[in-house]
Every structure is written in C-alpha cells, then in structure tokens.
Write a protein that holds these residues in place. Structure first.
Motif, mmCIF file in Angstrom:
data_model
loop_
_atom_site.group_PDB
_atom_site.id
_atom_site.type_symbol
_atom_site.label_atom_id
_atom_site.label_comp_id
_atom_site.label_asym_id
_atom_site.label_seq_id
_atom_site.Cartn_x
_atom_site.Cartn_y
_atom_site.Cartn_z
ATOM 1 N N GLY A 29 1.364 16.828 -37.121
ATOM 2 C CA GLY A 29 1.178 15.422 -36.777
ATOM 3 C C GLY A 29 2.456 14.798 -36.233
ATOM 4 N N ILE A 30 2.331 13.572 -35.738
ATOM 5 C CA ILE A 30 3.473 12.888 -35.135
ATOM 6 C C ILE A 30 3.517 11.434 -35.582
ATOM 7 C CG2 ILE A 30 3.423 14.362 -33.089
ATOM 8 C CD1 ILE A 30 2.083 12.029 -31.574
ATOM 9 N N THR A 31 4.674 10.798 -35.390
ATOM 10 C CA THR A 31 4.839 9.368 -35.654
ATOM 11 C C THR A 31 5.182 8.671 -34.350
ATOM 12 O OG1 THR A 31 5.596 9.751 -37.923
ATOM 13 C CG2 THR A 31 6.134 7.631 -36.928
ATOM 14 N N VAL A 32 4.476 7.570 -34.069
ATOM 15 C CA VAL A 32 4.742 6.801 -32.847
ATOM 16 C C VAL A 32 5.044 5.360 -33.202
ATOM 17 C CG1 VAL A 32 3.262 8.297 -31.456
ATOM 18 C CG2 VAL A 32 2.321 6.190 -32.429
ATOM 19 N N ALA A 33 5.750 4.680 -32.307
ATOM 20 C CA ALA A 33 6.038 3.253 -32.466
ATOM 21 C C ALA A 33 5.013 2.478 -31.652
ATOM 22 C CB ALA A 33 7.452 2.942 -31.993
ATOM 23 N N ASN A 34 4.032 1.882 -32.329
ATOM 24 C CA ASN A 34 2.948 1.173 -31.653
ATOM 25 C C ASN A 34 3.296 -0.313 -31.532
ATOM 26 O OD1 ASN A 34 0.457 0.541 -30.533
ATOM 27 N ND2 ASN A 34 -0.541 0.315 -32.526
ATOM 28 N N PRO A 35 3.381 -0.852 -30.315
ATOM 29 C CA PRO A 35 3.824 -2.238 -30.150
ATOM 30 C C PRO A 35 2.796 -3.294 -30.523
ATOM 31 C CG PRO A 35 3.280 -1.300 -28.017
ATOM 32 C CD PRO A 35 3.189 -0.176 -29.016
ATOM 33 N N ARG A 36 1.504 -2.911 -30.640
ATOM 34 C CA ARG A 36 0.479 -3.913 -30.935
ATOM 35 C C ARG A 36 -0.765 -3.236 -31.515
ATOM 36 N NH1 ARG A 36 1.115 -2.915 -25.956
ATOM 37 N NH2 ARG A 36 2.570 -4.639 -25.644
ATOM 38 N N PHE A 37 -1.515 -3.994 -32.330
ATOM 39 C CA PHE A 37 -2.768 -3.469 -32.862
ATOM 40 C C PHE A 37 -3.799 -3.337 -31.743
ATOM 41 C CE2 PHE A 37 -7.125 -4.368 -34.188
ATOM 42 C CZ PHE A 37 -7.329 -3.351 -35.116
ATOM 43 N N PHE A 38 -4.558 -2.241 -31.746
ATOM 44 C CA PHE A 38 -5.690 -2.101 -30.848
ATOM 45 C C PHE A 38 -6.686 -1.121 -31.451
ATOM 46 C CE2 PHE A 38 -2.815 1.272 -29.521
ATOM 47 C CZ PHE A 38 -3.634 2.334 -29.179
ATOM 48 N N TYR A 39 -7.898 -1.157 -30.931
ATOM 49 C CA TYR A 39 -8.933 -0.267 -31.459
ATOM 50 C C TYR A 39 -9.927 0.037 -30.360
ATOM 51 C CZ TYR A 39 -12.469 -3.917 -31.432
ATOM 52 O OH TYR A 39 -13.375 -4.862 -31.024
ATOM 53 N N ASP A 40 -10.832 0.977 -30.655
ATOM 54 C CA ASP A 40 -11.919 1.305 -29.750
ATOM 55 C C ASP A 40 -13.112 1.676 -30.615
ATOM 56 O OD1 ASP A 40 -13.550 3.577 -28.247
ATOM 57 O OD2 ASP A 40 -12.553 2.382 -26.704
ATOM 58 N N PRO A 41 -14.264 1.035 -30.415
ATOM 59 C CA PRO A 41 -15.412 1.300 -31.295
ATOM 60 C C PRO A 41 -15.902 2.737 -31.243
ATOM 61 C CG PRO A 41 -16.057 -0.037 -29.389
ATOM 62 C CD PRO A 41 -14.563 0.014 -29.402
ATOM 63 N N ALA A 42 -15.641 3.426 -30.146
ATOM 64 C CA ALA A 42 -16.122 4.804 -30.030
ATOM 65 C C ALA A 42 -15.088 5.810 -30.518
ATOM 66 C CB ALA A 42 -16.491 5.101 -28.571
ATOM 67 N N LEU A 43 -13.814 5.601 -30.166
ATOM 68 C CA LEU A 43 -12.777 6.585 -30.493
ATOM 69 C C LEU A 43 -12.025 6.278 -31.790
ATOM 70 C CD1 LEU A 43 -11.177 7.267 -26.984
ATOM 71 C CD2 LEU A 43 -12.616 8.810 -28.319
ATOM 72 N N LYS A 44 -11.838 4.987 -32.099
ATOM 73 C CA LYS A 44 -11.047 4.622 -33.291
ATOM 74 C C LYS A 44 -11.475 3.234 -33.750
ATOM 75 C CE LYS A 44 -7.504 5.610 -36.086
ATOM 76 N NZ LYS A 44 -7.459 6.785 -36.992
ATOM 77 N N SER A 45 -12.574 3.178 -34.513
ATOM 78 C CA SER A 45 -13.154 1.889 -34.886
ATOM 79 C C SER A 45 -12.247 1.070 -35.797
ATOM 80 C CB SER A 45 -14.520 2.093 -35.562
ATOM 81 O OG SER A 45 -14.381 2.899 -36.724
ATOM 82 N N ASN A 46 -11.468 1.718 -36.675
ATOM 83 C CA ASN A 46 -10.553 0.983 -37.550
ATOM 84 C C ASN A 46 -9.210 0.699 -36.889
ATOM 85 O OD1 ASN A 46 -9.882 3.692 -37.607
ATOM 86 N ND2 ASN A 46 -9.080 3.606 -39.706
ATOM 87 N N GLY A 82 -3.944 15.209 -34.871
ATOM 88 C CA GLY A 82 -4.316 15.588 -33.519
ATOM 89 C C GLY A 82 -5.353 14.667 -32.909
ATOM 90 N N TYR A 83 -6.408 14.352 -33.662
ATOM 91 C CA TYR A 83 -7.423 13.451 -33.131
ATOM 92 C C TYR A 83 -6.839 12.070 -32.868
ATOM 93 C CZ TYR A 83 -11.533 10.590 -32.507
ATOM 94 O OH TYR A 83 -12.443 9.707 -31.985
ATOM 95 N N GLY A 84 -6.043 11.583 -33.812
ATOM 96 C CA GLY A 84 -5.442 10.267 -33.653
ATOM 97 C C GLY A 84 -4.543 10.192 -32.434
ATOM 98 N N ALA A 85 -3.762 11.253 -32.194
ATOM 99 C CA ALA A 85 -2.882 11.281 -31.018
ATOM 100 C C ALA A 85 -3.697 11.276 -29.737
ATOM 101 C CB ALA A 85 -1.978 12.508 -31.071
ATOM 102 N N MET A 86 -4.836 12.009 -29.741
ATOM 103 C CA MET A 86 -5.704 12.004 -28.569
ATOM 104 C C MET A 86 -6.268 10.616 -28.321
ATOM 105 S SD MET A 86 -9.125 11.817 -27.635
ATOM 106 C CE MET A 86 -9.998 12.210 -29.162
ATOM 107 N N ALA A 87 -6.782 9.983 -29.377
ATOM 108 C CA ALA A 87 -7.364 8.645 -29.222
ATOM 109 C C ALA A 87 -6.304 7.633 -28.800
ATOM 110 C CB ALA A 87 -8.019 8.213 -30.535
ATOM 111 N N PHE A 88 -5.143 7.693 -29.401
ATOM 112 C CA PHE A 88 -4.047 6.780 -29.058
ATOM 113 C C PHE A 88 -3.687 6.915 -27.585
ATOM 114 C CE2 PHE A 88 0.451 5.568 -28.776
ATOM 115 C CZ PHE A 88 0.477 4.378 -29.496
ATOM 116 N N SER A 89 -3.774 8.127 -27.064
ATOM 117 C CA SER A 89 -3.391 8.392 -25.675
ATOM 118 C C SER A 89 -4.496 8.065 -24.674
ATOM 119 C CB SER A 89 -3.003 9.868 -25.504
ATOM 120 O OG SER A 89 -1.898 10.190 -26.322
ATOM 121 N N ARG A 90 -5.747 7.982 -25.128
ATOM 122 C CA ARG A 90 -6.861 7.851 -24.188
ATOM 123 C C ARG A 90 -7.498 6.463 -24.155
ATOM 124 N NH1 ARG A 90 -10.827 12.842 -23.631
ATOM 125 N NH2 ARG A 90 -10.957 11.887 -21.558
ATOM 126 N N ILE A 91 -7.392 5.698 -25.236
ATOM 127 C CA ILE A 91 -8.021 4.375 -25.269
ATOM 128 C C ILE A 91 -7.401 3.470 -24.208
ATOM 129 C CG2 ILE A 91 -8.247 2.259 -26.638
ATOM 130 C CD1 ILE A 91 -8.509 4.052 -29.120
#
Length: 303
Positions: free
Chosen positions: A154-171, A182-191
């Motif tokens: 896994g990895i740690t990223v510096a996220n500048p703002r809250f965001f979500y996607d109902p299909a990829l990352k509802s929370n 791995g899934y989280g990194a994919m969703a973070f990169s694709r939303i």
C-alpha cells in the motif's frame, strides 16, 4: 548525500516515480505478459531527442477482460523524461479527454489514439500536443497496477480535498494524508466526475499516487533483494520489442536521476463540449512551451 548512498536514494526514488507508473517495480506475483508492454516508438528522420534524454509515455489502458490493451482507449497518460547527464526528470500529465488532432483521424479525444492506432499513434498524438517524441510507450492494465500497489504494502498520499464517487468509492477519500491499498490507489487515480477540476485534478491525483509509490518503495529499499526481485520479476513478465541493450540504457537512466530534480506538471486547459461530448480543450501553447523547455534536457523549473 554522496557516493553509494546518493546513488541508492536516486535509484529508489525514480523507480517509484517513473517505473512504478510503468508497473516495473513489483514483488513476485502471478502476472501475465499481456498486462504490461514496452513498445519502441518508430521515429521519422530529424525528430530524435537529445541522446542524453530518454522519454517514456506511460499509458494506463482502459481495456476490459478479453480486450487487447494495446488497442483500447488510454486512461492515465504521463509523459516522463529522464536525463542521464544531469539527473533531471520531468513528468507531464495529459488529461485523457483532451480534444486534440490525431494524425489520420482529425480532432478526437487523445485517449482514442491508442484505440485507433496503438502505441505508435498514441505517441504521435502526444507529439502533436507537446512537441516531444517519446522513445518508448509503456502500456499496462489497471488490475496489474492494483496488484503492484498491494504487493508493496500500500501507499500513503497527500490528498488536498475530500472527494468521492458513488461507483468507485462511495465513502470517499478524506482530506490529508491517507493510506491506500491497490483498489484505493486505482480509484484515487481514476475518479474525475466528482472533482471540481475534472480531468486536470485527476491527472494531478495520478501524480500524487506516483509520489506515494515512490515513498513506499524508498522506505523498503533497504530490505535485502526488494528492488532486485521486483525488477527481475517485472522483466520476466514484460512483453516488449526492446532488446537487452536498450533495457540496460533505460535502467541506467533511472539510476542516474536526482530526486531533487524531479518536476511534475499537468497540461492546463478548459472543460467544454465538442458536439455532445464533454471534452478538455488543452492549452496547446502551454503544452508546447513545456515541450520546448524540457525536450532537450528533461528539465522544467516549474509548472
């Protein structure tokens, strides 16, 4: 930092920044050769880059299971240059919906170039936009990217703002430092649809993901055999038309990059419509200014 310590740090950082997006740094895993490919770009006379500089266009293929990843739409697009003489490196992110001229096909979204003509046409479309001719195109599937992130813990990223996607990352992803599997990194990169900046912010998030991979790889570099095992495994599963001497040249370029000379930028522009399609109208003039500035030495002072 000097001598072997500096070289180890440089190798580790660039393996994270550059080769991770190309999915070359992975511990042993059951990966099929069709999950990652390195293609040499065919160049016309007179368009070669400076001999000291290597440019790699990294493309995340949107191919579904059973589809040819080299003839599907491209998703993550990052043009990465490395200078073997100065140690500089630059990554230029290109929004996937950029409305550009694709040779032989007219104006289209840039990600369609991979579908129309494979890695060679993808490189040509990027050249039209930036003025930089990639030496190689690296294409990979996103499931391979997910597994690679899981395999390094896994990895740690510096996220500048809250965001979500109902299909990829509802929370959603909270603001601040966050740990991603791995899934989280994919969703973070694709939303992108829930991001105010759309494609531009998504490309910036892809670069934040790369920096997170870089930091994780750096933290594990002293583990005996971690880097060596990852590179050897990747080579074993890599589909390529590139010979051993060229692979050595790429590895040599990676080893010589100075992590303090790495710059990441995203091509700016505005969101609009081409007919009924939502697209990005890139700032072509800015992209070409960056291209002129970085083409010969892989160096950008700032975005």
């Amino acid at each position: 930092m000097t001598g072997p310590s500096w070289r180890a740090a440089a190798r580790t950082v660039v393996l994270g920044v550059v080769l991770s997006v190309c999915c070359l740094v992975v511990p042993d895993a059951a990966v099929q050769p069709t999950d990652v490919a390195l293609v040499r770009v065919t160049k016309a006379s007179g368009v070669a880059n400076t001999p000291d500089v290597i440019w790699i266009l990294a493309v995340g293929s949107d191919a579904r299971p059973g589809q040819n990843m080299l003839r599907s739409r491209g998703d993550a697009l990052q043009l990465v240059g490395m200078n073997t003489h100065t140690g500089a490196a630059t990554a230029i992110g290109v929004p996937r919906d950029s409305w550009v001229s694709i040779p032989g096909y007219g104006m289209e979204k840039i990600n369609a170039a991979l579908f129309f003509g494979g890695p060679q046409l993808m490189a040509a479309a990027i050249r039209n936009l930036t003025g930089i001719t990639a030496d190689y195109v690296m294409v990979t599937r996103f499931p391979f990217f997910e597994q690679m992130v899981d395999d390094i813990g896994g990895i740690t990223v510096a996220n500048p703002r809250f965001f979500y996607d109902p299909a990829l990352k509802s929370n959603g992803f909270k603001k601040g430092p966050i740990h991603l599997d791995g899934y989280g990194a994919m969703a973070f990169s694709r939303i992108r649809k829930s991001l105010a900046g759309g494609d531009f912010e998504r490309s910036a998030n892809q670069q934040r993901t790369l920096r997170g991979i870089q930091a994780r790889v750096a933290s594990q570099a002293e583990r005996p055999g971690f880097i060596e095992r990852g590179v050897l495994t990747a080579l074993k599963h890599l589909g390529t038309d590139v010979g051993p001497a060229e692979l050595f040249r790429i590895a040599q370029a990676v080893a010589l990059v100075n992590p303090r000379k790495v710059t990441t930028c995203v091509v700016p522009g505005r969101i609009g419509y081409a007919g009924a399609a939502s697209v990005v109208f890139p700032d072509v003039a800015q992209a070409r200014r960056w291209g002129r500035a970085a083409r010969a030495d892989a160096r950008l002072e700032r975005c």
